[in-house]
Write a protein that holds these residues in place. Structure first.
Motif, PDB file in Angstrom:
ATOM      1  N   ARG A  37       0.838  -1.191   0.000  1.00  0.00           N
ATOM      2  CA  ARG A  37       0.000   0.000   0.000  1.00  0.00           C
ATOM      3  C   ARG A  37       0.880   1.250   0.000  1.00  0.00           C
ATOM      4  O   ARG A  37       1.974   1.262   0.580  1.00  0.00           O
ATOM      5  CB  ARG A  37      -0.912   0.009   1.238  1.00  0.00           C
ATOM      6  N   GLY A  38       0.395   2.320  -0.636  1.00  0.00           N
ATOM      7  CA  GLY A  38       1.154   3.559  -0.698  1.00  0.00           C
ATOM      8  C   GLY A  38       1.254   4.250   0.653  1.00  0.00           C
ATOM      9  O   GLY A  38       0.425   4.033   1.543  1.00  0.00           O
ATOM     10  N   LYS A  39       2.249   5.124   0.805  1.00  0.00           N
ATOM     11  CA  LYS A  39       2.460   5.795   2.084  1.00  0.00           C
ATOM     12  C   LYS A  39       1.383   6.836   2.380  1.00  0.00           C
ATOM     13  O   LYS A  39       1.243   7.266   3.527  1.00  0.00           O
ATOM     14  CB  LYS A  39       3.832   6.454   2.118  1.00  0.00           C
ATOM     15  N   ALA A  40       0.595   7.231   1.376  1.00  0.00           N
ATOM     16  CA  ALA A  40      -0.465   8.217   1.596  1.00  0.00           C
ATOM     17  C   ALA A  40      -1.734   7.594   2.166  1.00  0.00           C
ATOM     18  O   ALA A  40      -2.643   8.312   2.575  1.00  0.00           O
ATOM     19  CB  ALA A  40      -0.789   8.943   0.291  1.00  0.00           C
ATOM     20  N   MET A  94       2.452  -0.990   3.971  1.00  0.00           N
ATOM     21  CA  MET A  94       2.432  -2.380   4.412  1.00  0.00           C
ATOM     22  C   MET A  94       1.971  -3.264   3.256  1.00  0.00           C
ATOM     23  O   MET A  94       1.202  -2.843   2.389  1.00  0.00           O
ATOM     24  CB  MET A  94       1.488  -2.559   5.606  1.00  0.00           C
ATOM     25  N   TYR A  95       2.447  -4.506   3.260  1.00  0.00           N
ATOM     26  CA  TYR A  95       2.043  -5.481   2.259  1.00  0.00           C
ATOM     27  C   TYR A  95       0.781  -6.193   2.734  1.00  0.00           C
ATOM     28  O   TYR A  95       0.721  -6.683   3.875  1.00  0.00           O
ATOM     29  CB  TYR A  95       3.157  -6.493   2.014  1.00  0.00           C
ATOM     30  N   VAL A  96      -0.221  -6.228   1.861  1.00  0.00           N
ATOM     31  CA  VAL A  96      -1.521  -6.782   2.220  1.00  0.00           C
ATOM     32  C   VAL A  96      -2.054  -7.623   1.059  1.00  0.00           C
ATOM     33  O   VAL A  96      -1.537  -7.576  -0.061  1.00  0.00           O
ATOM     34  CB  VAL A  96      -2.538  -5.660   2.547  1.00  0.00           C
ATOM     35  N   PHE A  97      -3.107  -8.371   1.335  1.00  0.00           N
ATOM     36  CA  PHE A  97      -3.827  -9.068   0.277  1.00  0.00           C
ATOM     37  C   PHE A  97      -4.714  -8.061  -0.464  1.00  0.00           C
ATOM     38  O   PHE A  97      -5.228  -7.119   0.154  1.00  0.00           O
ATOM     39  CB  PHE A  97      -4.723 -10.160   0.861  1.00  0.00           C
ATOM     40  N   ARG A 140      -0.091  -7.138 -12.190  1.00  0.00           N
ATOM     41  CA  ARG A 140       0.764  -5.955 -12.293  1.00  0.00           C
ATOM     42  C   ARG A 140       0.286  -4.911 -11.296  1.00  0.00           C
ATOM     43  O   ARG A 140      -0.835  -4.976 -10.794  1.00  0.00           O
ATOM     44  CB  ARG A 140       0.777  -5.386 -13.708  1.00  0.00           C
ATOM     45  N   ASP A 141       1.149  -3.945 -11.028  1.00  0.00           N
ATOM     46  CA  ASP A 141       0.851  -2.925 -10.033  1.00  0.00           C
ATOM     47  C   ASP A 141      -0.336  -2.063 -10.449  1.00  0.00           C
ATOM     48  O   ASP A 141      -0.692  -1.971 -11.632  1.00  0.00           O
ATOM     49  CB  ASP A 141       2.066  -2.022  -9.819  1.00  0.00           C
ATOM     50  N   SER A 142      -0.939  -1.419  -9.444  1.00  0.00           N
ATOM     51  CA  SER A 142      -2.066  -0.519  -9.663  1.00  0.00           C
ATOM     52  C   SER A 142      -1.863   0.726  -8.813  1.00  0.00           C
ATOM     53  O   SER A 142      -0.860   0.861  -8.101  1.00  0.00           O
ATOM     54  CB  SER A 142      -3.375  -1.217  -9.273  1.00  0.00           C
TER      55      SER A 142
END
Length: 238
Positions: free
Chosen positions: A52-55, A62-65, A175-177
């Protein structure tokens, strides 16, 4: 609660004690869903997580599902194939009277939708005309957790699991979003290699334990439910 369950609840309580966030006014948890996509074509199964982004106000960096809140429209989305009847029955446990089968189905849709939006993995079969008409028939209900009071966001999250080899999904499209970056296939026994929220670690441990008990992860099983009571987390099987 057995010793393993007590230890998991204690980990969540200890993590909460060390938080430094400002306490927020009480707010009602919102229904949410996460989907744990499992690649079991390895000696140690792997799950898809992203950063997840820092904003973000909730669990930044943090890494999440992949997952998020259930939107009202999710209850009205059609399904290519419905939830297993045992999973629907599990989702209805310990809910208010107004939470019915449509809401349960909406949680599965939310999980599939968030997987598509955040990781670009579609669970809608190619034969379907609609962009979102997922096959959720292989979803298992793994765990449920309610964010404790005082947090900037509160969710009543249901964690679903499905195996990559059981669904018509092209994982090569991962891929990233805007929501999740550095999407990664994480071995379920490698909790310390990326920054995971404590609840994510606990749910991964629940998954590891369940797969060790039966690698097929049967639909009919008791579900760990984590919630906050009298200053501590409780783990209850429902």
């Amino acid at each position: 609660m057995n010793a393993g369950g007590s230890a998991k609840a204690a980990l969540l309580t200890e993590d909460l004690k060390h938080r430094n966030e400002t306490r927020h006014a009480p707010r009602r948890p919102r229904d949410a869903a996460s989907l744990i996509l499992v690649d079991r074509n390895h000696d140690v199964p792997r799950v898809l997580v992203g950063k997840r982004g820092k904003a973000h106000a909730f669990m930044p960096e943090m890494y999440v599902f992949p997952g998020g809140r259930r939107d009202p429209d999710d209850n009205r989305v059609g399904l290519a194939r419905p939830l297993n009847a045992a999973v629907t029955e599990q989702l209805l446990r310990r809910t208010q009277a107004r939470f019915g089968e449509n809401a349960a189905r909406g949680l599965a849709v939310a999980a599939a939708r968030e997987m598509m939006e955040e990781a670009h993995v579609s669970l809608t079969p190619a034969s379907e005309a609609e962009p979102l008409r997922p096959d959720v028939s292989h979803f298992r209900f793994l765990a449920r957790a309610i964010t404790p009071p005082g947090m900037p966001r509160r969710f009543d999250t249901r964690f679903f699991v499905c195996f990559t080899d059981e669904v018509e999904a092209d994982t090569a499209q991962v891929r990233d979003s805007d929501e999740l970056q550095d999407l990664t296939w994480l071995p379920i026994d490698s909790h310390e290699t990326v920054a995971l929220p404590r609840i994510t670690k606990v749910v991964l441990t629940d998954l590891k334990d369940a797969l060790e008990a039966d690698r097929t992860l049967p639909f009919q099983r008791m579900i760990p439910f984590y919630y906050f009571r009298n200053g501590r987390f409780v783990r209850e099987l429902i």
